[in-house]
Scaffold this motif. Structure first.
Motif, PDB file in Angstrom:
ATOM      1  N   SER A 215       0.878  -1.307   0.024  1.00 41.37           N
ATOM      2  CA  SER A 215      -0.135  -0.423   0.113  1.00 41.37           C
ATOM      3  C   SER A 215       0.619   0.957  -0.342  1.00 41.37           C
ATOM      4  O   SER A 215       0.936   2.498   1.051  1.00 41.37           O
ATOM      5  N   GLY A 217       2.929   4.792  -0.951  1.00 40.77           N
ATOM      6  CA  GLY A 217       2.488   6.613  -0.917  1.00 40.77           C
ATOM      7  C   GLY A 217       2.598   7.431   0.198  1.00 40.77           C
ATOM      8  O   GLY A 217       3.413   7.847   0.214  1.00 40.77           O
ATOM      9  N   ASP A 258       2.585  12.074   4.117  1.00 45.54           N
ATOM     10  CA  ASP A 258       2.806  11.611   3.257  1.00 45.54           C
ATOM     11  C   ASP A 258       4.606  12.156   2.042  1.00 45.54           C
ATOM     12  O   ASP A 258       4.596  12.545   1.572  1.00 45.54           O
ATOM     13  N   ASP A 260       4.369  10.288  -0.836  1.00 43.47           N
ATOM     14  CA  ASP A 260       4.019  10.423  -2.355  1.00 43.47           C
ATOM     15  C   ASP A 260       2.291  10.766  -1.562  1.00 43.47           C
ATOM     16  O   ASP A 260       2.097   9.703  -2.359  1.00 43.47           O
ATOM     17  N   ALA A 263       0.388   8.861  -4.931  1.00 39.51           N
ATOM     18  CA  ALA A 263       0.212   7.181  -4.129  1.00 39.51           C
ATOM     19  C   ALA A 263      -0.449   7.417  -3.391  1.00 39.51           C
ATOM     20  O   ALA A 263      -1.076   5.806  -3.249  1.00 39.51           O
ATOM     21  N   GLN A 266      -3.925   6.895  -4.199  1.00 43.24           N
ATOM     22  CA  GLN A 266      -4.410   5.889  -5.131  1.00 43.24           C
ATOM     23  C   GLN A 266      -4.767   5.099  -3.886  1.00 43.24           C
ATOM     24  O   GLN A 266      -5.741   4.090  -3.900  1.00 43.24           O
ATOM     25  N   SER A 267      -3.614   4.514  -3.475  1.00 47.02           N
ATOM     26  CA  SER A 267      -3.807   3.465  -1.596  1.00 47.02           C
ATOM     27  C   SER A 267      -4.944   3.376  -1.306  1.00 47.02           C
ATOM     28  O   SER A 267      -5.328   2.543  -0.722  1.00 47.02           O
TER      29      SER A 267
END
Length: 316
Positions: A215, A217, A258, A260, A263, A266-267
């Motif tokens: 997962s 990001g 975070d 990223d 990402a 998205q996860s």
């Protein structure tokens, strides 16, 4: 972008440390037990920490934070729980994440005491599964120079270990980031030197019924842990989210921690969609203790259904 995020992180961390110095720490229930099939799960509280959502949440819409927190009877400064989870399976005691120890002030660092209060000594833990190496999840591995879990093997994804513990990454980290690499290494390297760090890739169970799930990001090697027993399932989510009031309603909202953000979002969206569709349990480190429940699709977002209090362990 990453430079901006880390500057924000450093500013927020200093503000939260100051805020904690003025807070009174109240005695609260510190463990919660449930059954998943024939496996017992115990949620432990490491404490809580105030987050100024205006300062830490990103990719928000004008007025969104004030509206969503008010709908949840919260202010923009809200305490985030720091949770860890003990799984009793296959004759082993397996801890998922390890709390903070001394790194974040007096309202945190209570995991070992709360484990002992529930009848478990840290020396009994056979394995610690790390969702990621941010030190609100790994700080509690060490108490000064002492291993808190001396008989445990520490499991973490290879991607995550390489990012935080690799010598080249450490040498090349800019000065403003060194503090975070220093803390990660302070808490993890003693176990590495003792041969107790076990890295993994994905697709294979670590223990019967326990499967790591990628997962990425929030950090490059962030992992969920999926636990299954007798047709029931729970996913331990780590830091897929930090504010239930905001991020269930708007999964696109990110946080300065975070690595990223794109990402990470998205996860999160993928995790929400799957959990809502399949209806399994989730457990998250920063949802209000014990952080266990279900989610259901609600409009453009999701609704959180916390576990029902139980003395039988059934939970629904």
């Amino acid at each position: 972008m990453k430079s901006f995020i880390w500057i924000c992180l450093m500013t927020v961390a200093s503000q939260l440390t100051f805020a904690q110095d003025t807070m009174k720490v109240l005695a609260q229930p510190s463990s919660y037990h449930m059954m998943l099939g024939d496996i017992e799960i115990i949620a432990f509280s490491d404490g809580s920490i105030p987050l100024d959502l205006n300062k830490v949440l990103t990719n928000t819409q004008a007025g969104e934070l004030k509206k969503l927190t008010a709908q949840n009877f919260q202010s923009l400064i809200v305490e985030a729980s720091v949770n860890a989870y003990l799984v009793k399976t296959d004759g082993k005691l397996i801890l998922i994440d390890a709390g903070t120890a001394e790194l974040y002030g007096p309202t945190l660092g209570h995991l070992p005491a709360n484990m002992i209060r529930a009848g478990y000594q840290p020396e009994q833990i056979d394995a610690v599964l790390i969702t990621h190496i941010h030190t609100d999840h790994t700080g509690g591995l060490m108490d000064g120079a002492r291993m808190v879990f001396p008989n445990a093997e520490i499991y973490v994804s290879k991607t995550e270990a390489d990012y935080w513990l690799g010598d080249d990454n450490y040498k090349n980290a800019p000065a403003r980031l060194k503090k975070y690499f220093d803390e990660a290494r302070l808490k993890m390297l003693p176990y590495l030197k003792a041969g107790k760090i076990k890295t993994f890739t994905y697709g294979k169970e670590l223990f019967p019924g326990i499967l790591p799930v990628a997962s990425p990001g929030h950090t490059p090697g962030h992992s969920f842990y999926q636990l299954s027993s007798k047709g029931e399932k729970i996913l331990f989510w780590g830091d897929i989210m930090h504010s239930a009031a905001v991020q269930f309603a708007d999964p696109a909202v990110t946080i300065v921690f975070d690595v990223d953000p794109v990402a990470a979002a998205q996860s999160r969206k993928k995790a929400y969609k799957d959990a809502a569709k399949q209806g399994y349990w989730i457990a998250a480190d920063h949802i209000s203790f014990p952080g266990i429940g279900h989610i259901r699709k609600a409009g453009n977002g999701y609704r959180w259904y916390p576990i029902n209090y139980t003395t039988s362990g059934v939970g629904q």
